[in-house]
Design a protein around this motif. Structure first.
Motif, PDB file in Angstrom:
ATOM      1  N   GLN A  62       0.832  -1.189   0.000  1.00  0.00           N
ATOM      2  CA  GLN A  62       0.000   0.000   0.000  1.00  0.00           C
ATOM      3  C   GLN A  62       0.870   1.244   0.000  1.00  0.00           C
ATOM      4  N   PRO A  63       0.439   2.286  -0.731  1.00  0.00           N
ATOM      5  CA  PRO A  63       1.209   3.540  -0.700  1.00  0.00           C
ATOM      6  C   PRO A  63       1.371   4.052   0.716  1.00  0.00           C
ATOM      7  N   ALA A  64       2.558   4.579   0.986  1.00  0.00           N
ATOM      8  CA  ALA A  64       2.850   5.091   2.316  1.00  0.00           C
ATOM      9  C   ALA A  64       3.923   6.163   2.210  1.00  0.00           C
ATOM     10  N   THR A  65       4.171   6.836   3.313  1.00  0.00           N
ATOM     11  CA  THR A  65       5.236   7.827   3.387  1.00  0.00           C
ATOM     12  C   THR A  65       6.239   7.394   4.437  1.00  0.00           C
ATOM     13  N   GLY A  66       7.506   7.519   4.090  1.00  0.00           N
ATOM     14  CA  GLY A  66       8.563   7.186   5.033  1.00  0.00           C
ATOM     15  C   GLY A  66       9.497   8.360   5.240  1.00  0.00           C
ATOM     16  N   THR A  67      10.373   8.214   6.183  1.00  0.00           N
ATOM     17  CA  THR A  67      11.393   9.225   6.462  1.00  0.00           C
ATOM     18  C   THR A  67      12.761   8.565   6.344  1.00  0.00           C
ATOM     19  N   THR A  68      13.656   9.264   5.658  1.00  0.00           N
ATOM     20  CA  THR A  68      14.984   8.686   5.453  1.00  0.00           C
ATOM     21  C   THR A  68      15.999   9.802   5.301  1.00  0.00           C
ATOM     22  N   PRO A  69      17.223   9.599   5.722  1.00  0.00           N
ATOM     23  CA  PRO A  69      18.254  10.618   5.497  1.00  0.00           C
ATOM     24  C   PRO A  69      18.689  10.631   4.038  1.00  0.00           C
ATOM     25  N   ASP A  70      19.069  11.822   3.539  1.00  0.00           N
ATOM     26  CA  ASP A  70      19.659  11.873   2.210  1.00  0.00           C
ATOM     27  C   ASP A  70      21.165  11.666   2.336  1.00  0.00           C
ATOM     28  N   VAL A  71      21.886  11.860   1.253  1.00  0.00           N
ATOM     29  CA  VAL A  71      23.312  11.556   1.253  1.00  0.00           C
ATOM     30  C   VAL A  71      24.100  12.465   2.197  1.00  0.00           C
ATOM     31  N   HIS A  72      23.509  13.614   2.545  1.00  0.00           N
ATOM     32  CA  HIS A  72      24.180  14.548   3.452  1.00  0.00           C
ATOM     33  C   HIS A  72      23.690  14.393   4.885  1.00  0.00           C
ATOM     34  N   GLY A  73      22.787  13.429   5.150  1.00  0.00           N
ATOM     35  CA  GLY A  73      22.297  13.197   6.495  1.00  0.00           C
ATOM     36  C   GLY A  73      21.061  13.972   6.868  1.00  0.00           C
ATOM     37  N   ASN A  74      20.480  14.703   5.930  1.00  0.00           N
ATOM     38  CA  ASN A  74      19.264  15.469   6.208  1.00  0.00           C
ATOM     39  C   ASN A  74      18.045  14.560   6.119  1.00  0.00           C
ATOM     40  N   ALA A  75      17.159  14.612   7.077  1.00  0.00           N
ATOM     41  CA  ALA A  75      15.949  13.788   7.069  1.00  0.00           C
ATOM     42  C   ALA A  75      14.963  14.343   6.045  1.00  0.00           C
ATOM     43  N   VAL A  76      14.450  13.479   5.182  1.00  0.00           N
ATOM     44  CA  VAL A  76      13.501  13.889   4.144  1.00  0.00           C
ATOM     45  C   VAL A  76      12.374  12.870   4.076  1.00  0.00           C
ATOM     46  N   LYS A  77      11.225  13.314   3.540  1.00  0.00           N
ATOM     47  CA  LYS A  77      10.104  12.428   3.330  1.00  0.00           C
ATOM     48  C   LYS A  77      10.224  11.761   1.960  1.00  0.00           C
ATOM     49  N   VAL A  78       9.869  10.487   1.893  1.00  0.00           N
ATOM     50  CA  VAL A  78       9.898   9.758   0.635  1.00  0.00           C
ATOM     51  C   VAL A  78       8.592   9.003   0.450  1.00  0.00           C
ATOM     52  N   ASN A  79       8.193   8.841  -0.811  1.00  0.00           N
ATOM     53  CA  ASN A  79       7.064   7.982  -1.130  1.00  0.00           C
ATOM     54  C   ASN A  79       7.545   6.544  -1.120  1.00  0.00           C
ATOM     55  N   ALA A  80       6.870   5.699  -0.370  1.00  0.00           N
ATOM     56  CA  ALA A  80       7.249   4.299  -0.232  1.00  0.00           C
ATOM     57  C   ALA A  80       5.986   3.447  -0.270  1.00  0.00           C
ATOM     58  N   VAL A  81       6.131   2.162  -0.002  1.00  0.00           N
ATOM     59  CA  VAL A  81       4.985   1.270   0.160  1.00  0.00           C
ATOM     60  C   VAL A  81       5.118   0.562   1.503  1.00  0.00           C
ATOM     61  N   ARG A  82       3.950   0.302   2.086  1.00  0.00           N
ATOM     62  CA  ARG A  82       3.908  -0.478   3.325  1.00  0.00           C
ATOM     63  C   ARG A  82       3.457  -1.879   2.982  1.00  0.00           C
ATOM     64  N   LEU A  83       4.221  -2.868   3.409  1.00  0.00           N
ATOM     65  CA  LEU A  83       3.921  -4.258   3.118  1.00  0.00           C
ATOM     66  C   LEU A  83       2.958  -4.816   4.170  1.00  0.00           C
ATOM     67  N   PRO A  84       2.253  -5.875   3.825  1.00  0.00           N
ATOM     68  CA  PRO A  84       1.323  -6.474   4.803  1.00  0.00           C
ATOM     69  C   PRO A  84       1.986  -6.893   6.110  1.00  0.00           C
ATOM     70  N   ASP A  85       3.294  -7.198   6.064  1.00  0.00           N
ATOM     71  CA  ASP A  85       3.962  -7.596   7.305  1.00  0.00           C
ATOM     72  C   ASP A  85       4.436  -6.403   8.119  1.00  0.00           C
ATOM     73  N   GLY A  86       4.126  -5.185   7.656  1.00  0.00           N
ATOM     74  CA  GLY A  86       4.490  -3.983   8.381  1.00  0.00           C
ATOM     75  C   GLY A  86       5.768  -3.333   7.917  1.00  0.00           C
ATOM     76  N   GLY A  87       6.532  -4.009   7.047  1.00  0.00           N
ATOM     77  CA  GLY A  87       7.766  -3.440   6.534  1.00  0.00           C
ATOM     78  C   GLY A  87       7.508  -2.418   5.437  1.00  0.00           C
ATOM     79  N   TYR A  88       8.555  -1.660   5.095  1.00  0.00           N
ATOM     80  CA  TYR A  88       8.471  -0.604   4.080  1.00  0.00           C
ATOM     81  C   TYR A  88       9.528  -0.846   2.998  1.00  0.00           C
ATOM     82  N   ARG A  89       9.203  -0.386   1.787  1.00  0.00           N
ATOM     83  CA  ARG A  89      10.143  -0.460   0.668  1.00  0.00           C
ATOM     84  C   ARG A  89      10.117   0.843  -0.121  1.00  0.00           C
ATOM     85  N   LEU A  90      11.266   1.132  -0.789  1.00  0.00           N
ATOM     86  CA  LEU A  90      11.349   2.336  -1.618  1.00  0.00           C
ATOM     87  C   LEU A  90      10.736   2.074  -2.987  1.00  0.00           C
TER      88      LEU A  90
END
Length: 918
Positions: free
Chosen positions: A249-277
């Motif tokens: 399912q479409p979801a939003t995640g948070t991840t650092p960029d290459v410089h360490g800044n936290a940014v929002k990314v579009n991801a998916v949430r899996l039925p087991d609760g995990g996330y993927r890019l």
């Protein structure tokens, strides 16, 4: 690819060859009276065809579905277009945001695709209001090539594999059969296209090369590096692991960029609760993978079966997502998609909302990989390392690589010479335009014109950038003529010239207008074989179709003028040599010279046969004369003594396929006599001196010497068991060659003199391999000035310089013409030729393969010719011409002919004496 750092294998046989030739005037066309002040050409003649390259200013009714209407329009005007609609196959159509359609046809000859031949029809309006606005492209008239191969399939494959020079790499090479194709130019050539893939036995690096083997003559007719290593038809998604337990399912995640800044990314949430890019918010599904330091070669073609998108147990992705470059690649892919969709109306790289896949954090040979590339199905980003961030850190790099995907799905520019340079230039333009737009930069911002300036960990943006689109390069001042052996004919070397013109257009017009114009030129006007001038015409035609005013069109034209991109620009490059034969393309065009005459394979102005052998005076004062018969075979690898010529014919005749040694007087009046013919043995190294003709024959892994006197059948000159000959030379009753054999594990090379009258060897000088001497090898044996000449170069040192040595013909001793310690001494593989007064040789200052030199590719880094007196002295430059200088052939005194790529040729040129200083 952003810039070339991986080292492909060297391939032999043919290098990049031009596939279009002489200008032919198309029929006259009546156009609207108000078209004359418009800088857009109304009619542009095609090359080697009666079909026009471009016809603009039309407004003619066209009823029916777009493809049917386009075909009917062409059929209704046969005198205007000289196109047979029956030879056209629809290759697709583009519909822009204004509802305008471009129907793209591919040409077939006897049902076989014609290399790079596409013809386009542009339509506006709908239904009864539909009209043809312009027509153009590459369509080749006069093709009469056979459509059935005479060389067996297995032999064609072996010939393609034989293009790999390195025997160790050739042993593991594969040849993917891509099918039959007709190479245009004159009557055309039926060829079989193979993608040859090799693995470097030392580094493990893989390389791919597009090889076209003439299916009638049995020779490699065209070959160049593949832009991407992926196999044909490879899927970017491969066998990636399925999502466990149901649909993500479409979801939003948070991840650092290459410089360490936290940014929002579009991801998916899996039925087991995990996330993927994986981003499902756009029509194109965007997915990002982390190679985790695996070698880039593991990701050639479909993704490995164990590859899964970047994952996290929760919405907060780990720090490695940033340091690997995954975050920036994922966000960058979305930014590029949005630019093309929102600004230009394009749905993804393929225009159909296809998946967009990125792989980050690849290495090369166990080392950090500082590069990025589009591999035909996906983006692949290097790990960076050392001074570099992961290459996905630079948004303009992401835009550059993804734009290669757009080019592949539109104009599909051939990655060779000027068309390949335009591919790179368009990727540079849109890469920078995407970054400037996304970041809200002004076009006057110092960083706006820099490509790749954000990938370096240290240093200034200007020092880090790979290219500067505002460096004002022009064709006349900066175009670097390169053969296909270097950067595929200069695809990176010369792209800044065209990219600079495009960037100037964006600076002078409204940026959105410029982006739309350049994109329309790419999607609707450019075709695979177009050159810089075709590109100029395409951009102007696109501007007219978008309704630019005449003042705006003149601004566009002025930008191209400022960069020297206009008809005939090649002739404005200053040279200090005289042209004897223009546009001599292909590595089979090896010139010979002696006693005031030259011999070479190549086309003559107004003729269509580019595989014939011609001769003329080295003064250039009279027209060339054809020597070879008109039998459809390739006639090349010639030698001359100034009175007669000897050469090799390769192809099929009444005896079937074979290779034949032919000889004829230079008058061109015949007779042409045959001295040798074989379907299994390979002749080479032909030489002629008066009544004597000599040549080498390779058979069963051994190369021997054959001699014919007064036209009699050739007889073999016996060599000791296990010995082979190369570098054959013939002069005044003497033969010379480099003899080689093995003594244990060591190979011995020995320049050798053989007296024809005495029937014995009179001198043999082994290369320096004795006690206390550095092991070396000899090559390039030549007879000149009553001496035997050769190059002596140390073994095992790729960057070593060699000395030019001279030996007495009776074996009484040697002297040194030029020391290997002298600046500009011969490098490994330097070609050598000699007259009775001087020795001329080719120096390659920097490897033509692998990384660019530290200061970038410049005139000084390209191969040049040097000359030294036979008695010794300081070497001098033969010519100051700016391009690649290749295949020198000494004439009388200090006069030399060679193949010169300064004007994008190569051209056969001559110079009477050294240039002294440049």
């Amino acid at each position: 690819m952003l810039r070339r750092t991986r080292t492909p294998h060297a391939f032999g046989a043919a290098t990049a060859a031009a596939v279009v030739l002489a200008l032919a005037a198309p029929p006259a066309l009546a156009l609207p009276a108000d078209a004359s002040p418009d800088p857009v050409p109304a009619l542009v003649a095609g090359q080697d065809t009666a079909a026009p390259q471009l016809v603009t200013g039309l407004s003619e009714p066209a009823a029916g579905a777009p493809a049917d209407a386009a075909r009917a329009h062409l059929a209704a005007h046969p005198d205007r277009y000289r196109v047979d609609p029956g030879e056209l196959v629809e290759a697709g159509s583009e519909r822009d945001a204004d509802g305008r359609r471009t129907v793209r046809f591919e040409q077939r000859h006897g049902g076989i695709p014609v290399f790079g031949a596409q013809y386009l029809v542009h339509l506006t309006g709908e239904g009864a209001a539909q009209r043809v606005e312009s027509v153009g492209g590459k369509y080749f008239t006069g093709l009469s090539a056979p459509t059935t191969a005479t060389v067996p399939d297995a032999a064609l494959r072996e010939l393609a594999l034989g293009a790999v020079q390195d025997a160790r790499a050739r042993a593991g090479a594969t040849a993917e059969d891509r099918g039959a194709v007709v190479l245009p130019g004159g009557a055309g050539r039926l060829a079989r296209h193979f993608t040859v893939r090799t693995t470097d036995p030392a580094s493990g690096d893989r390389a791919a090369r597009e090889v076209y083997v003439d299916a009638v003559a049995g020779v490699v007719a065209l070959a160049y590096d593949a832009r991407t290593p992926s196999p044909a038809g490879a899927s970017p998604t491969g066998d990636a692991a399925p999502s466990p337990g149901g649909d993500p399912q479409p979801a939003t995640g948070t991840t650092p960029d290459v410089h360490g800044n936290a940014v929002k990314v579009n991801a998916v949430r899996l039925p087991d609760g995990g996330y993927r890019l994986t981003d499902l918010t756009r029509h194109s599904v965007i997915t990002t993978y982390d190679a985790a330091g695996r070698d880039a070669d593991d990701f050639v073609g479909p993704l490995p079966a164990d590859a899964v998108p970047v994952a996290s147990p929760g919405p907060d992705f780990p720090a490695a997502t940033g340091t690997s470059g995954a975050t920036d690649a994922h966000l960058g892919a979305g930014t590029v998609y949005d630019f093309y969709r929102d600004r230009l109306g394009r749905d993804g790289l393929d225009g159909k909302g296809g998946p967009i896949v990125s792989v980050v954090n690849v290495t090369s040979g166990g080392k950090p990989y500082a590069n990025a590339y589009w591999d035909g199905t996906k983006m692949v980003y290097g790990s960076g390392g050392g001074a570099y961030f992961p290459f996905s850190a630079a948004l303009d790099v992401t835009g550059h690589e993804m734009t290669h995907g757009v080019v592949a799905h539109t104009a599909n520019l051939t990655y060779l010479g000027q068309s390949g340079a335009m591919d790179e230039a368009l990727a540079d333009y849109f890469g920078n335009a995407i970054e400037v737009t996304a970041r809200g930069l002004s076009m006057n911002d110092p960083k706006a014109a820099l490509l790749g300036e954000d990938k370096c960990r240290t240093g200034t943006p200007q020092a880090c950038a790979d290219r500067h689109l505002d460096d004002h390069r022009t064709t006349v001042a900066d175009y670097l003529g390169a053969t296909g052996a270097l950067d595929n004919g200069g695809v990176h070397l010369n792209s800044p010239v065209f990219a600079g013109a495009l960037w100037d257009i964006r600076r002078t017009l409204d940026p959105l207008t410029a982006d739309r114009v350049v994109y329309r030129a790419l999607a609707d006007y450019l075709t695979p074989l177009d050159d810089f001038v075709d590109g100029r015409d395409a951009v102007l035609a696109a501007g007219r179709s978008l309704g630019l005013s005449r003042a705006q069109l003149r601004t566009v034209a002025a930008a191209f003028d400022a960069h020297g991109i206009k008809a005939g620009w090649q002739h404005r490059i200053g040279t200090d040599s005289r042209t004897l034969l223009p546009d001599v393309s292909g590595s089979m065009s090896l010139p010979a010279a002696a006693d005031g005459h030259w011999v070479a394979m190549g086309p003559i102005s107004g003729r269509t046969d580019r595989n014939a052998l011609y001769t003329g005076p080295t003064t250039g004062r009279t027209a060339p004369v054809r020597l070879s018969p008109d039998d459809g075979r390739y006639h090349s690898y010639a030698a001359t003594d100034g009175a007669g010529a000897v050469w090799i014919a390769v192809g099929t005749d009444a005896r079937g396929w074979g290779q034949e040694v032919l000889t004829a007087p230079l008058t061109g009046a015949g007779p042409v006599r045959s001295l040798f013919h074989s379907a299994t043995q390979q002749p080479g190294g032909v030489q002629v001196s008066g009544r004597d003709v000599a040549f080498l024959v390779r058979d069963a892994g051994r190369t021997g010497v054959r001699l014919s006197r007064d036209g009699a059948p050739a007889v073999e000159i016996p060599l000791p068991e296990g010995h082979s000959a190369s570098d054959l030379t013939l002069r005044d009753g003497l033969l010379g060659w480099t003899e080689s054999w093995h003594e244990g594990e060591q190979q011995v090379t020995a320049p050798t003199v053989y007296s024809i009258a005495a029937g014995r060897v009179t001198a043999q000088y082994t290369a320096h391999s004795g006690a206390g001497a550095r092991p070396s090898e000899a090559y390039g044996t030549r007879l000149a000035g009553g001496r035997l000449l050769w190059v002596d170069i140390p073994l095992g040192d790729a960057g070593a310089h060699g000395s030019i040595r001279s030996g007495a013909l009776d074996g009484s001793g040697t002297s040194e013409v030029l020391s290997g310690d002298t600046p500009n001494a011969p490098t490994r593989g330097s070609l050598i030729t000699a007259s009775d007064q001087a020795v001329t040789y080719r120096v390659v200052p920097h490897s033509l393969l692998g990384p660019a030199p530290a200061g970038g590719w410049t005139n000084a880094a390209l191969p040049k010719l040097w000359q030294v007196p036979l008695a010794g002295g300081a070497p001098q430059r033969v010519s100051c011409d700016r391009g690649d200088q290749d295949q020198p052939a000494a004439d009388q005194g200090t006069r030399v002919v060679w193949l010169d790529a300064t004007g994008g040729g190569p051209d056969l040129v001559v110079r009477d004496r050294p240039a002294v200083t440049c």
